[in-house]
Design a protein around this motif. Structure first.
Motif, mmCIF file in Angstrom:
data_model
loop_
_atom_site.group_PDB
_atom_site.id
_atom_site.type_symbol
_atom_site.label_atom_id
_atom_site.label_comp_id
_atom_site.label_asym_id
_atom_site.label_seq_id
_atom_site.Cartn_x
_atom_site.Cartn_y
_atom_site.Cartn_z
ATOM 1 N N ILE A 32 38.065 23.163 15.619
ATOM 2 C CA ILE A 32 38.262 24.613 15.675
ATOM 3 C C ILE A 32 37.038 25.298 16.275
ATOM 4 C CG2 ILE A 32 38.601 26.695 14.293
ATOM 5 C CD1 ILE A 32 40.198 25.010 12.320
ATOM 6 N N LEU A 33 35.845 24.909 15.825
ATOM 7 C CA LEU A 33 34.623 25.523 16.345
ATOM 8 C C LEU A 33 34.434 25.200 17.825
ATOM 9 C CD1 LEU A 33 32.132 24.886 13.391
ATOM 10 C CD2 LEU A 33 33.218 27.055 14.032
ATOM 11 N N GLY A 34 34.787 23.984 18.221
ATOM 12 C CA GLY A 34 34.669 23.608 19.623
ATOM 13 C C GLY A 34 35.549 24.459 20.516
ATOM 14 N N PHE A 35 36.797 24.641 20.107
ATOM 15 C CA PHE A 35 37.711 25.451 20.914
ATOM 16 C C PHE A 35 37.367 26.931 20.830
ATOM 17 C CE2 PHE A 35 40.236 21.667 21.235
ATOM 18 C CZ PHE A 35 40.916 21.825 22.423
ATOM 19 N N MET A 36 36.805 27.356 19.712
ATOM 20 C CA MET A 36 36.345 28.742 19.637
ATOM 21 C C MET A 36 35.232 28.991 20.650
ATOM 22 S SD MET A 36 36.351 29.524 15.514
ATOM 23 C CE MET A 36 35.639 31.177 15.714
ATOM 24 N N GLY A 37 34.360 27.990 20.830
ATOM 25 C CA GLY A 37 33.308 28.101 21.829
ATOM 26 C C GLY A 37 33.870 28.160 23.241
ATOM 27 N N ILE A 38 34.879 27.323 23.510
ATOM 28 C CA ILE A 38 35.523 27.355 24.826
ATOM 29 C C ILE A 38 36.207 28.695 25.055
ATOM 30 C CG2 ILE A 38 37.369 26.350 26.236
ATOM 31 C CD1 ILE A 38 36.757 23.667 24.908
ATOM 32 N N GLY A 39 36.902 29.191 24.022
ATOM 33 C CA GLY A 39 37.578 30.481 24.138
ATOM 34 C C GLY A 39 36.602 31.622 24.385
ATOM 35 N N ALA A 40 35.462 31.569 23.697
ATOM 36 C CA ALA A 40 34.442 32.601 23.901
ATOM 37 C C ALA A 40 33.900 32.554 25.317
ATOM 38 C CB ALA A 40 33.312 32.415 22.890
ATOM 39 N N GLY A 41 33.662 31.334 25.820
ATOM 40 C CA GLY A 41 33.166 31.188 27.182
ATOM 41 C C GLY A 41 34.159 31.665 28.222
ATOM 42 N N MET A 42 35.441 31.332 28.032
ATOM 43 C CA MET A 42 36.471 31.782 28.976
ATOM 44 C C MET A 42 36.622 33.297 28.935
ATOM 45 S SD MET A 42 37.706 29.150 30.610
ATOM 46 C CE MET A 42 39.330 29.637 31.202
ATOM 47 N N ALA A 43 36.565 33.887 27.736
ATOM 48 C CA ALA A 43 36.690 35.345 27.617
ATOM 49 C C ALA A 43 35.519 36.056 28.278
ATOM 50 C CB ALA A 43 36.783 35.740 26.146
ATOM 51 N N LEU A 44 34.313 35.510 28.093
ATOM 52 C CA LEU A 44 33.141 36.110 28.737
ATOM 53 C C LEU A 44 33.243 35.984 30.253
ATOM 54 C CD1 LEU A 44 30.427 37.493 28.338
ATOM 55 C CD2 LEU A 44 29.364 35.223 28.173
ATOM 56 N N SER A 45 33.745 34.831 30.729
ATOM 57 C CA SER A 45 33.960 34.663 32.173
ATOM 58 C C SER A 45 34.973 35.668 32.687
ATOM 59 C CB SER A 45 34.444 33.237 32.461
ATOM 60 O OG SER A 45 33.496 32.286 32.048
ATOM 61 N N PHE A 46 36.021 35.897 31.911
ATOM 62 C CA PHE A 46 37.033 36.897 32.252
ATOM 63 C C PHE A 46 36.368 38.269 32.448
ATOM 64 C CE2 PHE A 46 40.131 40.120 31.555
ATOM 65 C CZ PHE A 46 41.386 39.608 31.835
ATOM 66 N N TYR A 47 35.536 38.643 31.492
ATOM 67 C CA TYR A 47 34.895 39.966 31.564
ATOM 68 C C TYR A 47 33.943 40.062 32.752
ATOM 69 C CZ TYR A 47 31.968 43.944 30.275
ATOM 70 O OH TYR A 47 31.277 45.132 30.297
ATOM 71 N N LEU A 48 33.142 39.029 32.980
ATOM 72 C CA LEU A 48 32.205 39.052 34.095
ATOM 73 C C LEU A 48 32.937 39.116 35.431
ATOM 74 C CD1 LEU A 48 29.566 36.421 32.884
ATOM 75 C CD2 LEU A 48 29.366 38.923 32.876
ATOM 76 N N CYS A 49 34.051 38.389 35.540
ATOM 77 C CA CYS A 49 34.835 38.431 36.782
ATOM 78 C C CYS A 49 35.460 39.809 36.990
ATOM 79 C CB CYS A 49 35.926 37.368 36.758
ATOM 80 S SG CYS A 49 35.290 35.679 36.923
ATOM 81 N N SER A 50 35.856 40.467 35.894
ATOM 82 C CA SER A 50 36.424 41.811 36.023
ATOM 83 C C SER A 50 35.386 42.803 36.527
ATOM 84 C CB SER A 50 37.001 42.280 34.686
ATOM 85 O OG SER A 50 35.963 42.532 33.745
ATOM 86 N N LEU A 51 34.106 42.531 36.248
ATOM 87 C CA LEU A 51 33.030 43.396 36.748
ATOM 88 C C LEU A 51 32.693 43.089 38.202
ATOM 89 C CD1 LEU A 51 30.564 43.359 33.692
ATOM 90 C CD2 LEU A 51 32.226 45.135 34.295
ATOM 91 N N VAL A 52 32.742 41.813 38.554
ATOM 92 C CA VAL A 52 32.362 41.404 39.910
ATOM 93 C C VAL A 52 33.434 41.768 40.927
ATOM 94 C CG1 VAL A 52 31.882 39.414 41.390
ATOM 95 C CG2 VAL A 52 30.848 39.558 39.110
ATOM 96 N N PHE A 53 34.703 41.476 40.592
ATOM 97 C CA PHE A 53 35.786 41.700 41.541
ATOM 98 C C PHE A 53 36.368 43.102 41.350
ATOM 99 C CE2 PHE A 53 35.482 37.138 41.009
ATOM 100 C CZ PHE A 53 35.489 36.692 42.326
ATOM 101 N N ARG A 54 35.671 44.076 41.892
ATOM 102 C CA ARG A 54 36.072 45.471 41.759
ATOM 103 C C ARG A 54 36.766 46.002 43.004
ATOM 104 N NH1 ARG A 54 36.544 47.918 36.836
ATOM 105 N NH2 ARG A 54 34.742 47.517 35.495
ATOM 106 N N HIS A 55 36.437 45.424 44.158
ATOM 107 C CA HIS A 55 36.974 45.947 45.411
ATOM 108 C C HIS A 55 38.453 45.606 45.521
ATOM 109 C CE1 HIS A 55 37.425 46.674 49.736
ATOM 110 N NE2 HIS A 55 36.311 47.392 49.641
ATOM 111 N N ARG A 56 39.290 46.605 45.848
ATOM 112 C CA ARG A 56 40.740 46.407 45.840
ATOM 113 C C ARG A 56 41.179 45.333 46.832
ATOM 114 N NH1 ARG A 56 45.424 48.592 44.216
ATOM 115 N NH2 ARG A 56 47.212 48.483 45.629
ATOM 116 N N LYS A 57 40.609 45.346 48.057
ATOM 117 C CA LYS A 57 41.028 44.358 49.053
ATOM 118 C C LYS A 57 40.625 42.949 48.627
ATOM 119 C CE LYS A 57 41.260 47.229 53.202
ATOM 120 N NZ LYS A 57 40.764 47.420 54.594
ATOM 121 N N VAL A 58 39.440 42.828 48.050
ATOM 122 C CA VAL A 58 39.002 41.519 47.546
ATOM 123 C C VAL A 58 39.933 41.045 46.437
ATOM 124 C CG1 VAL A 58 37.140 40.273 46.392
ATOM 125 C CG2 VAL A 58 36.602 41.927 48.185
#
Length: 252
Positions: free
Chosen positions: A96-122
């Motif tokens: 459970i703790l291992g997958f919680m760590g993976i989930g946290a990492g994927m969620a943080l990646s999700f948020y960082l990508c939402s900040l990086v990919f802001r341009h509509r055409k991109v």
């Protein structure tokens, strides 16, 4: 609204592509299985929880990106507590703790990508090309994996037996034995494996079709050579995981 959804779609896609690029070649079979779980979670729970965090940030007037990142990490980690308890029904705290760590990492990646990919055409390009690239990459790895594949293979061979252990076996493994016409080969097979998969065997003569064999019981077989040459005992495995085999033979 459509632009916001496009941004979240891209944010859900890019971590999956990066995850597969980083770890896919290491063990494509297990990574593909993980992606079968991760993709629906990322595209449904990930996007929905992102909208929920947006709503909470708007309601509570949260503008600090670090704090919003913490909310994403919590959302990604806490998902796996009810998931393991209610869906998979696994009680092991380490898993459970291992997958919680993976989930946290994927969620943080999700948020960082939402900040990086802001341009509509991109976003438009990545939204279309990202999933296509992921599908093509998965097909390449699947094709490679579904051909002859041996992972973690350790073999010991003498003139009268072959023993091997493996983490994964898909395909065929030949055991060459030289016989003269009229000689009889008797061999015994011992298989042991702990996960899904199927096994089999056949004998190929120097020329022609497969050899007909006499079954002696207890996974022992015998046949008589019709011509001089090298005969091959082919062991076949289909997606066999974490196993071992031993083949013993004698020539009369």
């Amino acid at each position: 609204m459509s632009s916001n959804f496009l941004n979240k779609w891209v944010a859900a896609t890019v971590p999956l592509v990066l995850f597969f690029l980083l770890f896919g070649y290491w063990n494509p079979h297990d990574i593909l299985i993980m992606l079968m779980w991760a993709a629906p979670i990322s595209y449904t729970y990930g996007i929905l929880s992102s909208y929920l965090i947006d709503g909470l940030a708007w309601k509570w007037k949260i503008t600090n990106k670090w704090l919003i990142g913490v909310l994403y990490v919590l959302a990604g980690a806490l998902f796996f507590i009810p998931f393991f308890q209610l869906v998979i029904r696994i009680q092991e705290m380490g898993a459970i703790l291992g997958f919680m760590g993976i989930g946290a990492g994927m969620a943080l990646s999700f948020y960082l990508c939402s900040l990086v990919f802001r341009h509509r055409k991109v976003n438009l390009y990545v939204a279309v090309l990202g999933p296509l690239f992921l599908l093509v990459l998965m097909q390449i790895y699947v094709f490679q994996w579904e051909m002859d594949k041996k992972d973690g293979w350790v073999e010991n061979q003498t003139k009268q037996y072959v023993e091997a252990s493996f983490d994964y076996f898909h395909g065929e493994h030949p055991i060459p034995i030289r016989l003269e016409a009229g000689q009889r080969l008797t061999f015994n097979l011992k298989w042991k494996y702990w996960q899904e998969g199927s096994i089999g065997h056949y004998v190929q003569p120097p020329e022609g079709q497969r050899v007909g064999m006499e079954e002696l019981g207890d996974q022992s077989f015998r046949f008589e050579a019709q011509e001089d040459g090298v005969y091959h005992i082919f062991l076949t495995g289909r997606k066999v995981k974490h196993g071992q085999f031993a083949v013993y033979w004698s020539i009369d």
